[in-house]
Design an enzyme around this catalytic site. Sequence first.
Site, PDB file in Angstrom:
ATOM      1  CG  HIS A   1      91.779  23.717  47.443  1.00 28.21           C
ATOM      2  ND1 HIS A   1      93.099  23.535  47.782  1.00 28.21           N
ATOM      3  CD2 HIS A   1      91.419  22.587  46.770  1.00 28.21           C
ATOM      4  CE1 HIS A   1      93.511  22.339  47.354  1.00 28.21           C
ATOM      5  NE2 HIS A   1      92.513  21.759  46.730  1.00 28.21           N
TER       6      HIS A   1
ATOM      7  CG  HIS B   1      89.486  23.602  42.467  1.00 29.28           C
ATOM      8  ND1 HIS B   1      90.052  22.817  41.477  1.00 29.28           N
ATOM      9  CD2 HIS B   1      89.182  22.746  43.493  1.00 29.28           C
ATOM     10  CE1 HIS B   1      90.097  21.556  41.890  1.00 29.28           C
ATOM     11  NE2 HIS B   1      89.574  21.487  43.111  1.00 29.28           N
TER      12      HIS B   1
ATOM     13  CG  ASP C   1      88.169  20.893  46.952  1.00 32.87           C
ATOM     14  OD1 ASP C   1      88.329  19.972  47.771  1.00 32.87           O
ATOM     15  OD2 ASP C   1      88.846  20.998  45.906  1.00 32.87           O
TER      16      ASP C   1
HETATM   17  P1  8BR Z   1      92.211  18.567  45.725  1.00 30.54           P
HETATM   18  O1  8BR Z   1      91.890  19.655  44.742  1.00 30.54           O
HETATM   19  O2  8BR Z   1      90.928  17.840  46.120  1.00 30.54           O
HETATM   20  O3  8BR Z   1      92.959  19.073  46.908  1.00 30.54           O
HETATM   21  O4  8BR Z   1      93.161  17.410  45.032  1.00 30.54           O
HETATM   22  C1  8BR Z   1      94.247  17.674  44.153  1.00 30.54           C
HETATM   23  C2  8BR Z   1      95.630  17.293  44.712  1.00 30.54           C
HETATM   24  O5  8BR Z   1      96.574  16.979  43.658  1.00 30.54           O
HETATM   25  C3  8BR Z   1      96.281  18.417  45.437  1.00 30.54           C
HETATM   26  O6  8BR Z   1      95.948  18.444  46.791  1.00 30.54           O
HETATM   27  C4  8BR Z   1      97.758  18.144  45.226  1.00 30.54           C
HETATM   28  O7  8BR Z   1      98.227  17.222  46.156  1.00 30.54           O
HETATM   29  C5  8BR Z   1      97.889  17.516  43.889  1.00 30.54           C
HETATM   30  N1  8BR Z   1      98.372  18.429  42.798  1.00 30.54           N
HETATM   31  C6  8BR Z   1      99.628  18.738  42.384  1.00 30.54           C
HETATM   32 BR1  8BR Z   1     101.117  18.048  43.113  1.00 30.54          BR
HETATM   33  N2  8BR Z   1      99.722  19.555  41.343  1.00 30.54           N
HETATM   34  C7  8BR Z   1      98.471  19.807  41.050  1.00 30.54           C
HETATM   35  C8  8BR Z   1      97.884  20.588  40.048  1.00 30.54           C
HETATM   36  N3  8BR Z   1      98.603  21.249  39.122  1.00 30.54           N
HETATM   37  N4  8BR Z   1      96.549  20.615  40.014  1.00 30.54           N
HETATM   38  C9  8BR Z   1      95.807  19.941  40.908  1.00 30.54           C
HETATM   39  N5  8BR Z   1      96.288  19.192  41.864  1.00 30.54           N
HETATM   40  C10 8BR Z   1      97.612  19.114  41.965  1.00 30.54           C
HETATM   41 ZN    ZN Z   2      89.460  19.809  44.334  1.00 28.53          ZN
HETATM   42 ZN    ZN Z   3      89.580  18.274  47.688  1.00 29.82          ZN
END
Ligand code: 8BR
Ligand code: ZN
Ligand code: ZN
Length: 383
Positions: free
Chosen positions: A83, A87, A125
């Site tokens: 994050h 991203h 984020d």
């Molecule tokens: P955020 O980026 O807003 O946190 O949301 C994405 C969510 O998807 C992550 O918090 C996680 O729970 C899940 N996730 C997983 Br499992 N694998 C992932 C990936 N390869 N890329 C993005 N999110 C993923």
């Molecule tokens: Zn995100």
């Molecule tokens: Zn998020």
Amino acid sequence: AYLTHLSLTDKNKSDLERCLDRMGDFNFDVWQLVSLTNNSPLLVTGMELFKRWELDERLNIKDELIARFFSSLEQGYKKNPYHNSVHGADVMYTVNSFIHASKTMKEELDAPDLFAALIAAAAHDYKHDGVNNAFHVNTSSDLALRYNDISVLESMHSAELFIMCKDEGKDIFSVLDSGQKKEARKIITTAILGTDMTKHFNHIADFESRLAAEKAIAANPEAAAQSGTEQRLEKGIMIEMALHCADISNPVKDISVYKKWVIVVMTEFYEQGDKERELGMPISPMFDRDNSSVTKTQCGFIEFIIKPIYRVWGDFIPELKENFEKNLAVGKAFGWDEYYAGVIDGSIVEAEREHHLYSSRKLSIEEGEEGEEEGGGEEGKDP
Ligand code: 8BR
Ligand code: ZN
Ligand code: ZN
């Protein structure tokens, strides 16, 4: 011309310009921007996309204001493994490529809507601290208390964006009139709060029924005019769904790009697991580096989260449907555990060196056997 804000050499400038030419493509490699921009991928993505949609001219925004705004956003992103501002830039260019590909969205969204969609993506984020909502709630963190355990991080990202804009010279919303401002704020807060994963299945069901309603209306306008009760596909709904889909778009990208995201997302999950272990909290299976499988996590994520939503999203953007399906078919078969452990190729260590946004924690080859003990069955996936 806006690249003057970056203090790059001429050689770097021409490399960067060539890279930016491909930013409209869904399969653009955002990782290239990290080194080409002196670690300012979000600033450059923001400047580039505002130029592409001519938002500077259409909304009369000065380059300095755009640059100061995105630069400030970028600085607010912490150097988490996942994050971070890469991203942020990834999600922003992905939202742009959805809009760019979709005839419907291109027709429906006017300049203030595009402006809102891009800002929501860039800020979605902002100030993320590398642990998830469950961790905040379970540790009664300051943020969890402030937001009453409800969409803790997402509430913070959105609130902090608008608070940052109160700073001298960073109020990008000042270019809008009061009606537009109100509407942009509604779109942005809704879309950022909509990135809370607990809303994922609601997004699918809601979008599917709205899309069906639109198709029914297109097929039979008179019958639809009579009933009048159907939920339509409004602009805010499209933007909210675009942002959520972009947020979880890693598995839908080219495998070479997806692989880099898996390294950093798993690194961040495992670091949270380490914190949970230190605090004596229960460690969720996905976050336990000694007791989890990257393959299972990613395959579960694809099967139960990604495929259902991208089936609906592909119906809405038929222009990209084939692309989604092609990338998903490749991604699923990959041996993630071996790759993560560095057994398949050494690119992890190499990537760590290349992008110092990565965690300082070193991944060792010895960690290669994790997750193999359960016979590699499909059960127990827990995205
Ligand atoms: P955020 O980026 O807003 O946190 O949301 C994405 C969510 O998807 C992550 O918090 C996680 O729970 C899940 N996730 C997983 Br499992 N694998 C992932 C990936 N390869 N890329 C993005 N999110 C993923
Ligand atoms: Zn995100
Ligand atoms: Zn998020």
